[in-house]
Write an enzyme that holds these catalytic residues in place. Structure first.
Site, PDB file in Angstrom:
ATOM      1  CG  MET A 283     -10.320  -1.353  -1.843  1.00 48.73           C
ATOM      2  SD  MET A 283     -10.137  -0.875  -0.092  1.00 48.73           S
ATOM      3  CE  MET A 283      -8.386  -1.171   0.131  1.00 48.73           C
ATOM      4  CD  GLU A 284      -7.622   2.443   0.596  1.00 47.83           C
ATOM      5  OE1 GLU A 284      -8.830   2.522   0.295  1.00 47.83           O
ATOM      6  OE2 GLU A 284      -7.223   2.280   1.759  1.00 47.83           O
TER       7      GLU A 284
ATOM      8  CD  GLU B  72     -10.858   5.372  -2.522  1.00 48.16           C
ATOM      9  OE1 GLU B  72      -9.907   4.711  -2.064  1.00 48.16           O
ATOM     10  OE2 GLU B  72     -11.922   5.548  -1.899  1.00 48.16           O
TER      11      GLU B  72
HETATM   12 ZN    ZN Z   1     -10.507   5.603   2.375  1.00 45.61          ZN
END
Ligand code: ZN
Length: 1018
Positions: free
Chosen positions: A430-431, A465
Site C-alpha cells: 500500500m502506497e 508503489e
Molecule cells: Zn496500486
C-alpha cells in the site's frame, strides 16, 4: 495499492450506468436553513440510487429478526387487518348486548361513532404495522439493508439524521487535521482525539463527516475568531459510516472552524483500519504489531474524517507509545517527549496536502537499514529477525526513486521514504505517502530461498508503489470511478520502469501474461468500463480488479506506442504539473496529452472509446492478393441472452500496428488508425508485440502464420508468438476458429525456447486439461497431458535442478518443473522426491535451489510424513519466501482432511496467517480431490470470509473466482446461482459472482462445442 500479484489471475458485474446518477431527484438541503421548522422525514435528502432503494429488501434472505418481522408483517398486512377488524367487531357486539340478552338495533349516531372508532383503530394498527419497530426505540434504526431507513434516515439516537447520501456534502471542506493517538498493545484498544480545521463554502448548521466503529465521547466546535470551545450535539448514522456535528449557530461562508472530537476504539481484527497483527519474535514469543490500511474506506475507522479522496488536507500526527516500541508515519519524526512512566509521545512533521486514504502509521518493534538519495532518506523496516533480508529492497527502491524523479521531472517531495514489511497483510503493498507498507514476501529477499520469480515480484511491487508517490499521492483521482488513473498508471509505470532500470528481468513478458488474463475477464458480459460509476462500499472495493489495474495499464501502453515515447512522457509531465496536490479525472489526463499533441491528434476522442466502454475489439483481417481489408467488431463470449447488454455495434478507435514478411520486425512497425494497406506480402501479423488491447482473427490466413511458425518461428518476436497462441485459442472458444487449427499452431512448440510463448501455451492447455479432468473426462484429460508431454517433454527433461542461467531461463525452469511435478510427468517427482528426502535427512538445513524449491516441496508433500515434516518446517522457517513455497506445496496435497485443516486454520488466522487463505483456496480448487471441497468451504464460511476480507475486495473476488472456475455443469451453475441468491443483495450483486456465473456458462458451452472435436483430435 498492489493486490498480491499471484492473485492477479482472477476474473467481475454490470456497473450502474451513469444515467442512474443523472436521474438524481431534485433535493433540498434543509439543514442549510435550519430551525425554521421541524425537519420532516420527506424533506431529508434522498439517496440518489433510487432504483436500488426501491428493490432493497426484496429477495433478502439473510435478515435479522427485526427486518424479518417487518417484512412478513408487510406481506401479511391484508390478513392481519381482517383478523383484527373482525375481533373488533366481536368485541363491539359483546358490548352492545343488553342485560336481558336480546339484541337492540343501534341508532344512526351510534353507527357513525362506531365507524369513526373503527376507522381510527384500523388506521392505528396499519401505522404500527407499517413502521419498523425501531422507529420508537431509543437506538433508532441503523441496521443495514433497511428500506425504511434509507427513506427516513434516523440517527442512532432516534433523531432525524440531516443527510441521506453516501457521498458527503460539499458545503464544508477540511483544511487540516491534528490527530493524537494512543494505541495500547496490551489491551489492544486505542484512544484518539482529532481537531479538524474546516472551511465553510456554503452557509450551513451541520458538518457531516465519516466515522466507523468509533466510540465518540466528546465533540466541540470553535469558531475562527473565538477561543471558546462550544460543546455540540453530534448524530451518528452507521449505515453510511457518517456523523453530523450540529452547530449551535449558522456556520458562515469563508470562515474556518475547528471541530474537536475525542473517541476510542478497538484495534481491528480485520485487515482494515488501525489493525493488530500477532507474530512470533526471535525467541518464539508472541508479540503484537499495529499498522494501518486505509484504502479505500477505512481511515474513518481510525479517526473521524472526510474520507473521500478529493477532500485533501494536511495532517499533524502524534502517537503515544510504549518507550520500547517505535512508531512511523507519513512524515519524518519531529520530536519525542515523555508522557507518563514508560510512555512517550512521537510527533511527526505536518504532512503535505493529501487524501485521507494515504494517511498511515505503524507501532511495533522494528529495525531498519537506510540510504540517502537526492535529499531523501530511503529506509527499509522489518521486524528484527528479518532485517537481513532488506538489502535488495533498499537498493531497488533507491534506483527506482531516482528513475521516477528523472522521468516525471518532479522531485520526490518528502525528506524520507519508508518501506515497511508487515507480518500479516492482505494485499501486496500500500502506497501511503512516505510510508509504504508491504506484505513480507513482496519486500524481503533472502539470498538462500528467494527465487528468480520472487526477485521479479519484489522489484515489481516496489516499482508500482513508488510510481504511486506521483500517480495517486501527488495527483489523486477525484472519485473511485477513476481508480484506474491511480492503479492503471502505477501498473503501467511499474512495467515501464522495470524495463528501463532492470531490463534483465524481462518484465514485459509478465505484463503480457497479465494482459491476456485481463482480456479473459473483459470478454465476459459481466465486465465493466475501466471508468465506471460507483457509490456503495462494495462497488468501490470491486474497482480494485484486473480491469482498473491491467486493462488501464495496457491502454496506456497502447497510447504510448501510438504517440511515441517522448510525446507520451511530455503529456505525463504536463498532467502531473497541472494537477499536483489536487485531484483529477480521466479527461484531465487526455487534456494534458492534447496540450502536447497540439491539435494533431485528439487523444481525448481516441481514448474515450476505450475508457468508457467495456470489452475490446476483434479485428478481422482478410487478405485477397494485394488487398488487405480489416474490420472490427466487439469480442464477446456470448452466453445466455438474459441480462444482455446490447452494445455489439460499439466501435473503437484502434491504433493498428503490423509487420510483414518484407521487413525486419524491429524496423518496420507502422501505426495508424484503421485503414487499408496495399502491398503484396507473404504474411502479415497485426498488433505487434501485443502492444494494442485487441485480438486479431486472420480469417483464411491463419494457415500462412501456422506454416511460418513451423518453418521459421523466429521471424516473429517471442511476444508475437505468444500473442498468436493466445488469440487462436480464444477464437476457438468463441467458435470463430477451429480447435484443430489452434492445436496445429502450437505444433511448432517443440522448437520453442522463449518463456512467453511457452508459458502462454501451457496456460491454454492447462485450462483445457483442468476442465476435462474436473468434469468426468479423465481419459481425454490424460490425452491432453500426453499432448503437453509431446510438445514440452524435451524442454522439461532439459531442465537442471539448479539456480543457473538467466533470470528468464530460471523462471521458465520453475514453471515447467512445478507443472511436471504437480502432474507427475517426465520423472519429475522421482528427482524431486529424492532431493526432498535428502533435505529431510539434513533436518531442513540443506540448501535447495530456490527456483525448483516449490517443485521439490510439492513432490515431498505427497506423502503423509513428508507433509507433516514440511508443516513443521513451515512453522520454524525465518524466510517468508520459503514459507510461501511451503504453504502452496502443503495445499497441493491429495489428502482432503489436510486440505480442510489448512483452509480452516488459515481462516482462523492463528497457526496459519489469514493472508495465505486465498492462495490455499486457489491451490485446493485446482486439484481433482479438492475443487468441490474448496467451494463447500466458501459456502460454509461465507459470512466469516466477507467479514475478514470485506465484500467486494480483491481477496473475495479471487476466492469466488477460484472456487467456481472449474465448474462446467448445469447442476453446478444452479448451485452457485442459488447459493448467492440466498445471501444478501450485496453478495448476489457482486461483479465477481456474475463473472463466476458467466464463466460456468462458458465452460458448459465450451464442453458442448469441443468435446467431440477433442475426441477426434487427440
Ligand atoms: Zn496500486
Amino acid at each position: 495499492m498492489e493486490p498480491f500479484p499471484s492473485d492477479q489471475i482472477q476474473l467481475p458485474r454490470n456497473m450502474i450506468e451513469n444515467s442512474m446518477f443523472e436521474e438524481e431527484p431534485d433535493v433540498v438541503d434543509l439543514a442549510k436553513e435550519p430551525c425554521l421548522h421541524p425537519l420532516e422525514p420527506d424533506e431529508v435528502e434522498y439517496e440518489p440510487r433510487s432504483s436500488r432503494l426501491l428493490v432493497r429488501g426484496l429477495g433478502e434472505h439473510e435478515m435479522d429478526d427485526d427486518e424479518e418481522d417487518y417484512e412478513s408483517s408487510a406481506k401479511l398486512l391484508g390478513m392481519s387487518f381482517m383478523n383484527r377488524s373482525s375481533n373488533l367487531r366481536n368485541n363491539m357486539s359483546v358490548y352492545r348486548q343488553n342485560p336481558n340478552g336480546s339484541c337492540s338495533v343501534p341508532s344512526t349516531r351510534t353507527m357513525v361513532v362506531c365507524t369513526v372508532v373503527l376507522v381510527i383503530a384500523v388506521s392505528l394498527i396499519m401505522v404500527i404495522y407499517l413502521l419498523p419497530k425501531c422507529t420508537f426505540t431509543k437506538e433508532g434504526c441503523h441496521k443495514k439493508n433497511h428500506t425504511m431507513e434509507l427513506i427516513y434516515p434516523l440517527a442512532s439516537n432516534g433523531k432525524i439524521f440531516p443527510w441521506a447520501k453516501i457521498r458527503l456534502p460539499t458545503d464544508v471542506v477540511p483544511l487540516h487535521y491534528d490527530l493524537v493517538l494512543q494505541p495500547n498493545l496490551t489491551t489492544l484498544k486505542f484512544a484518539g482525539s482529532v481537531k479538524i480545521v474546516v472551511n465553510v463554502v456554503q452557509v450551513t448548521w451541520k458538518i457531516v463527516l465519516h466515522s466507523s466503529g468509533l466510540n465518540i465521547t466528546k465533540a466541540t466546535i470553535t469558531s475562527a475568531g473565538g477561543h471558546q470551545e462550544k460543546p455540540v450535539e453530534f448524530l451518528e448514522y452507521p449505515l453510511h459510516d457518517q456523523i453530523a456535528i450540529m452547530a449551535p449557530e449558522a456556520l458562515l461562508v469563508g470562515q474556518n472552524y475547528t471541530v474537536n472530537i475525542e473517541y476510542s476504539s478497538n484495534l481491528s481484527d480485520t485487515y482494515y483500519g488501525f489493525y493488530k497483527i500477532s507474530y512470533k519474535d526471535e525467541n518464539s514469543k508472541q508479540r503484537w504489531f499495529a499498522a494501518t490500511q486505509f484504502e479505500p474506506l477505512a481511515a474513518r475507522s481510525a479517526f473521524p474524517c472526510f474520507d473521500e479522496p478529493a477532500f485533501k488536507a494536511t495532517f499533524l500526527i502524534k502517537i503515544k507509545r510504549d518507550e520500547n516500541l517505535s512508531t512511523l508515519s507519513n512524515m519524518p519524526k519531529k520530536a519525542t517527549a515523555p508522557v507518563t512512566d514508560g510512555i512517550v509521545q512521537d510527533e511527526f512533521f505536518v504532512s503535505l496536502k493529501m487524501s485521507t486514504y494515504l494517511v498511515a502509521f505503524v507501532v511495533a518493534d522494528l529495525k531498519n537499514i537506510s540510504r540517502e538519495t537526492n535529499g531523501s532518506l530511503v529506509s527499509v523496516y522489518a521486524i528484527p529477525q528479518h532485517l537481513n533480508q532488506a538489502g535488495y529492497a533498499l537498493n531497488t527502491a533507491v534506483k527506482l526513486l531516482e528513475f521516477y524523479q528523472k522521468y516525471f521531472l518532479i522531485k520526490y517531495p518528502l525528506e524520507k521514504l519508508d518501506l515497511v514489511a508487515i507480518p500479516d497483510f492482505q494485499s501486496g503493498a500500500m502506497e501511503n505517502w512516505g510510508l509504504i507498507t508491504f506484505r513480507e514476501t513482496a519486500l524481503l529477499f533472502d539470498n538462500n530461498t528467494s527465487s528468480a520469480r520472487d526477485k521479479k515480484l519484489i522489484t515489481a511491487v516496489i516499482a508500482h508503489e513508488l510510481a504511486h508517490q506521483w500517480f495517486g499521492n501527488l495527483v489523486t483521482m477525484k472519485w473511485w470511478n477513476d481508480l484506474w488513473l491511480n492503479e492503471g498508471f502505477a501498473t503501467f509505470m511499474e512495467y515501464f520502469a522495470m524495463e528501463e532500470v532492470f531490463p534483465e528481468l524481462h518484465s514485459d513478458e509478465d505484463f503480457l501474461n497479465l494482459i491476456f488474463k485481463a482480456m479473459m475477464k473483459d470478454s465476459l458480459n459481466s465486465s465493466h468500463p475501466v471508468s465506471s460509476a460507483v457509490q456503495s462500499s462494495e462497488q468501490i472495493e470491486e474497482m480494485f480488479d484486473a480491469l482498473s489495474y491491467i486493462k488501464g495499464a495496457s491502454l496506456l501502453l497502447m497510447l504510448k506506442h501510438y504517440l511515441t515515447k517522448d510525446v507520451f512522457q511530455a503529456g505525463v509531465e504536463v498532467y502531473l504539473h497541472n494537477h499536483n496536490y489536487e485531484s483529477a479525472q480521466s479527461d484531465d489526463l487526455w487534456d494534458s496529452m492534447n496540450e502536447i499533441t497540439n491539435g494533431t491528434l485528439d487523444v481525448k476522442k481516441l481514448m474515450k472509446t476505450w475508457i468508457l466502454h467495456k470489452g475490446f475489439p476483434l479485428v478481422t483481417v482478410v487478405r485477397k492478393g494485394k488487398i488487405i481489408s480489416v474490420q472490427q467488431e466487439k469480442f464477446l463470449y456470448r452466453v445466455e441472452t438474459e441480462n444482455w447488454t446490447s452494445d455489439a455495434s460499439y466501435l473503437w478507435d484502434i491504433p493498428l500496428t503490423y509487420i510483414t514478411s518484407s521487413c525486419n520486425f524491429t524496423h518496420c512497425t507502422n501505426a495508424y488508425l484503421l485503414d487499408q494497406k496495399s502491398e503484396e506480402v507473404e504474411w502479415i501479423k497485426f498488433n505487434v508485440d501485443m502492444n494494442g488491447y485487441y485480438m486479431v482473427h486472420y480469417a483464411d490466413d491463419w494457415k500462412t502464420l501456422i506454416d511460418l511458425l513451423k518453418k521459421n518461428h523466429t521471424a516473429l518476436s517471442p511476444k508475437d508468438r505468444a500473442n498468436l497462441i493466445n488469440n487462436i485459442f480464444n477464437l476457438a472458444g468463441l467458435g470463430k476458429e477451429s480447435l484443430e487449427k489452434a492445436f496445429d499452431l502450437i505444433e511448432y512448440l517443440t522448437k520453442e525456447s522463449s518463456t512467453a510463448p511457452l508459458t502462454q501455451a501451457l496456460f491454454q492447455l492447462s485450462l483445457i486439461y483442468n476442465l476435462l479432468e474436473k468434469n468426468g473426462e479423465q481419459q481425454l484429460a490424460a490425452r491432453v497431458m500426453h499432448r503437453i508431454e509431446h510438445l514440452l517433454g524435451d524442454k522439461i527433461d532439459q531442465q537442471r535442478w539448479t539456480d543457473d542461467g538467466t533470470l528468464s531461463e530460471r523462471e521458465l525452469r520453475s514453471t515447467l518443473l512445478t507443472f511436471a511435478c504437480i502432474h507427475d510427468i517426465r520423472n519429475c517427482s522421482t528427482t524431486a522426491t529424492q532431493m526432498f528426502e535428502k533435505w529431510v535427512k539434513s533436518n531442513g538445513t540443506m540448501s535447495l535451489p530456490s527456483d525448483v524449491m516449490k517443485a521439490i516441496f510439492t513432490a515431498g508433500a505427497k506423502s503423509s510424513d513428508g507433509w507433516e515434516f514440511l508443516l513443521q518446517m513451515y512453522f520454524s522457517s525465518a524466510s517468508e519466501a520459503e514459507k510461501s513455497k511451503m504453504i502452496e506445496a502443503l495445499a497441493s496435497t491429495d489428502d482432503v482432511r489436510k486440505m480442510i485443516w489448512l483452509m480452516q486454520n488459515s481462516l482462523e488466522g492463528e497457526v496459519i496467517r489469514a493472508q495465505e487463505l486465498s492462495h490455499i483456496i486457489a491451490t485446493v480448487s485446482q486439484s481433482l480431490p479438492g475443487y468441490l471441497l474448496a467451494w463447500d468451504f466458501v459456502k460454509e464460511n461465507w459470512k466469516k470470509l466477507t467479514r475478514k476480507f470485506h465484500l467486494g475486495s480483491y481477496t473475495i473476488q479471487n476466492i469466488v473466482s477460484w472456487s467456481t472456475s472449474q465448474f462446467a455443469t448445469k447442476v453446478h451453475l444452479l448451485e452457485v446461482k442459488s447459493f448467492f441468491e440466498s445471501k444478501s443483495e450485496e453478495s448476489s450483486q457482486l461483479r465477481c459472482v456474475k463473472e463466476a456465473i458467466d464463466t460456468i456458462q462458458l465452460n458448459i458451452q465450451w464442453m458442448e462445442r469441443n468435446l467431440a472435436t477433442l475426441q477426434e483430435l487427440l
